[in-house]
Write a protein that holds these residues in place. Structure first.
Motif, PDB file in Angstrom:
ATOM      1  N   LYS A  67       0.807  -1.220   0.000  1.00  0.00           N
ATOM      2  CA  LYS A  67       0.000   0.000   0.000  1.00  0.00           C
ATOM      3  C   LYS A  67       0.842   1.272   0.000  1.00  0.00           C
ATOM      4  N   GLN A  68       2.138   1.148   0.288  1.00  0.00           N
ATOM      5  CA  GLN A  68       3.011   2.326   0.251  1.00  0.00           C
ATOM      6  C   GLN A  68       3.465   2.559  -1.191  1.00  0.00           C
ATOM      7  N   ALA A  69       3.420   3.833  -1.626  1.00  0.00           N
ATOM      8  CA  ALA A  69       3.933   4.154  -2.961  1.00  0.00           C
ATOM      9  C   ALA A  69       5.455   4.012  -2.958  1.00  0.00           C
ATOM     10  N   VAL A  70       6.085   4.467  -1.863  1.00  0.00           N
ATOM     11  CA  VAL A  70       7.532   4.293  -1.701  1.00  0.00           C
ATOM     12  C   VAL A  70       7.747   2.928  -1.039  1.00  0.00           C
ATOM     13  N   LYS A  71       8.369   2.033  -1.742  1.00  0.00           N
ATOM     14  CA  LYS A  71       8.484   0.640  -1.270  1.00  0.00           C
ATOM     15  C   LYS A  71       9.660   0.463  -0.313  1.00  0.00           C
ATOM     16  N   GLU A  72       9.651   1.255   0.729  1.00  0.00           N
ATOM     17  CA  GLU A  72      10.719   1.159   1.732  1.00  0.00           C
ATOM     18  C   GLU A  72      10.100   1.262   3.112  1.00  0.00           C
ATOM     19  N   PHE A  73      10.700   0.582   4.076  1.00  0.00           N
ATOM     20  CA  PHE A  73      10.273   0.786   5.462  1.00  0.00           C
ATOM     21  C   PHE A  73      10.571   2.247   5.827  1.00  0.00           C
ATOM     22  N   ILE A  74       9.741   2.825   6.699  1.00  0.00           N
ATOM     23  CA  ILE A  74       9.933   4.238   7.110  1.00  0.00           C
ATOM     24  C   ILE A  74      11.145   4.295   8.052  1.00  0.00           C
ATOM     25  N   PRO A  75      12.136   5.149   7.747  1.00  0.00           N
ATOM     26  CA  PRO A  75      13.311   5.208   8.639  1.00  0.00           C
ATOM     27  C   PRO A  75      12.939   5.773  10.012  1.00  0.00           C
ATOM     28  N   MET A  76      13.507   5.171  11.013  1.00  0.00           N
ATOM     29  CA  MET A  76      13.292   5.599  12.404  1.00  0.00           C
ATOM     30  C   MET A  76      13.607   7.088  12.579  1.00  0.00           C
ATOM     31  N   GLU A  77      14.685   7.532  11.915  1.00  0.00           N
ATOM     32  CA  GLU A  77      15.158   8.921  12.068  1.00  0.00           C
ATOM     33  C   GLU A  77      14.095   9.910  11.582  1.00  0.00           C
ATOM     34  N   THR A  78      13.328   9.524  10.554  1.00  0.00           N
ATOM     35  CA  THR A  78      12.291  10.426  10.026  1.00  0.00           C
ATOM     36  C   THR A  78      11.240  10.690  11.104  1.00  0.00           C
ATOM     37  N   ALA A  88      11.721  10.294  14.395  1.00  0.00           N
ATOM     38  CA  ALA A  88      12.353  10.996  15.521  1.00  0.00           C
ATOM     39  C   ALA A  88      12.514  12.491  15.226  1.00  0.00           C
ATOM     40  N   GLU A  89      12.927  12.825  14.008  1.00  0.00           N
ATOM     41  CA  GLU A  89      13.130  14.240  13.667  1.00  0.00           C
ATOM     42  C   GLU A  89      11.782  14.985  13.619  1.00  0.00           C
ATOM     43  N   THR A  90      10.729  14.294  13.201  1.00  0.00           N
ATOM     44  CA  THR A  90       9.393  14.914  13.207  1.00  0.00           C
ATOM     45  C   THR A  90       8.965  15.190  14.644  1.00  0.00           C
ATOM     46  N   ALA A  91       9.202  14.214  15.510  1.00  0.00           N
ATOM     47  CA  ALA A  91       8.840  14.389  16.929  1.00  0.00           C
ATOM     48  C   ALA A  91       9.618  15.559  17.537  1.00  0.00           C
TER      49      ALA A  91
END
Ligand code: NAD
Length: 255
Positions: A214-225, A227-230
């Motif tokens: 279901k993801q258009a980007v076929k990658e797991f979401i990086p943890m850092e993304t 954390a930086e949003t938080a």
């Protein structure tokens, strides 16, 4: 006021990733989670980034323990920001879904968020500053089959986030939800196994045909993304960012 944060479920996975980035940015951290090496994780990160850390293994199934966790954080670290991150998953068709697992998921993933916010509220109000960040999920805004409890709880957290934002506005308490797609953590590793069983597929097929389908980007979401949003949402200047959901889902919900 020194910056400090309680991150539930921070001795594993996403919570640990967030904790590391917050520590790097000078936050004191109350680590929390059921992992047996929790105290060691807290102490190692404290030493690495030269920040105060503490650790609790309060069980989020117990509302009294949650209130005590908030008070303990206050006592040890002074001020308190709150990242409600801990969560569990169970995957099963509804007809076989064990009632006790349904109740456990609702309790840990949703009710614990309420109890933690409620206990932290008076302190945040008094200090006229509060940052609450709820780690919901793309399943807080979209559904998938076999996840009745999880999807219900995560949608609930998104609703709760909006209410907290409205009630917190007069006191500079903001509340936002982060809704990630799939992140490769122990929770997901277990889910790959469960999904394989439920769909009768191999684990590689689950990743390819179900998880990232279901993801258009076929990658797991990086943890850092995440954390930086938080980190952005926790900033003192983020006063007007409140009551919203940040979908970090590789384009899943764009469809
Ligand atoms: P994880 O299994 O790696 O970590 C979960 C943490 O919660 C652990 O520290 C665990 O000890 C703690 N925990 C579980 N039950 C508890 C209880 N009763 N009392 C106290 N602590 C308890 O999981 P993760 O993948 O890092 O997930 C973290 C959060 O992110 C969860 O809310 C999850 O729903 C959400 N999420 C994860 C993904 C993903 O793909 N991994 C995607 C979207 C959202």
């Amino acid at each position: 006021m020194s910056k400090s944060v309680l991150i539930t479920g921070s001795t594993s996975g996403i919570g640990l990733g967030i904790a590391e980035v917050f520590a790097k940015n000078g936050y004191q951290i109350m680590f929390h989670g059921l992992e047996v090496n929790g105290a060691e994780i807290a102490s190692n990160i404290g030493k690495k980034y030269k920040v105060n850390t503490a650790y609790s293994n309060a069980n989020l199934l117990d509302s009294t323990a949650i209130t005590q966790l908030i008070e303990e954080t206050r006592r040890q670290l002074g001020s308190i920001d709150l990242i409600n991150n801990a969560g569990i998953q169970y995957v099963s068709p509804i007809e076989d879904f064990p009632n006790e697992m349904y109740e456990k998921i609702i309790a840990i993933n949703m009710n614990a968020v309420f109890y933690a916010c409620k206990a932290a509220w008076k302190h945040m109000k008094k200090q006229k500053f509060g940052r609450i960040i709820n780690i919901s999920s793309v399943h807080g805004i979209r559904a998938s089959e076999f996840k009745s409890a999880y999807v219900t709880a995560k949608h609930g957290v998104v609703g709760m986030t909006k209410v907290m934002a409205l009630e917190g506005a007069p006191y500079n308490i903001t509340c936002n939800a982060i809704c990630p797609g799939y992140v490769k953590t122990p929770l997901v590793e277990n889910q790959i196994k469960d999904q394989a069983k439920a769909h009768q597929l191999s684990e590689d097929e689950v990743i390819e045909k179900i998880m990232l389908k279901k993801q258009a980007v076929k990658e797991f979401i990086p943890m850092e993304t995440i954390a930086e949003t938080a980190l952005l949402l926790a900033a003192a200047h983020a006063t007007t960012i409140t009551g919203t959901t940040f979908t970090l889902d590789g384009g899943w919900s764009a469809q």
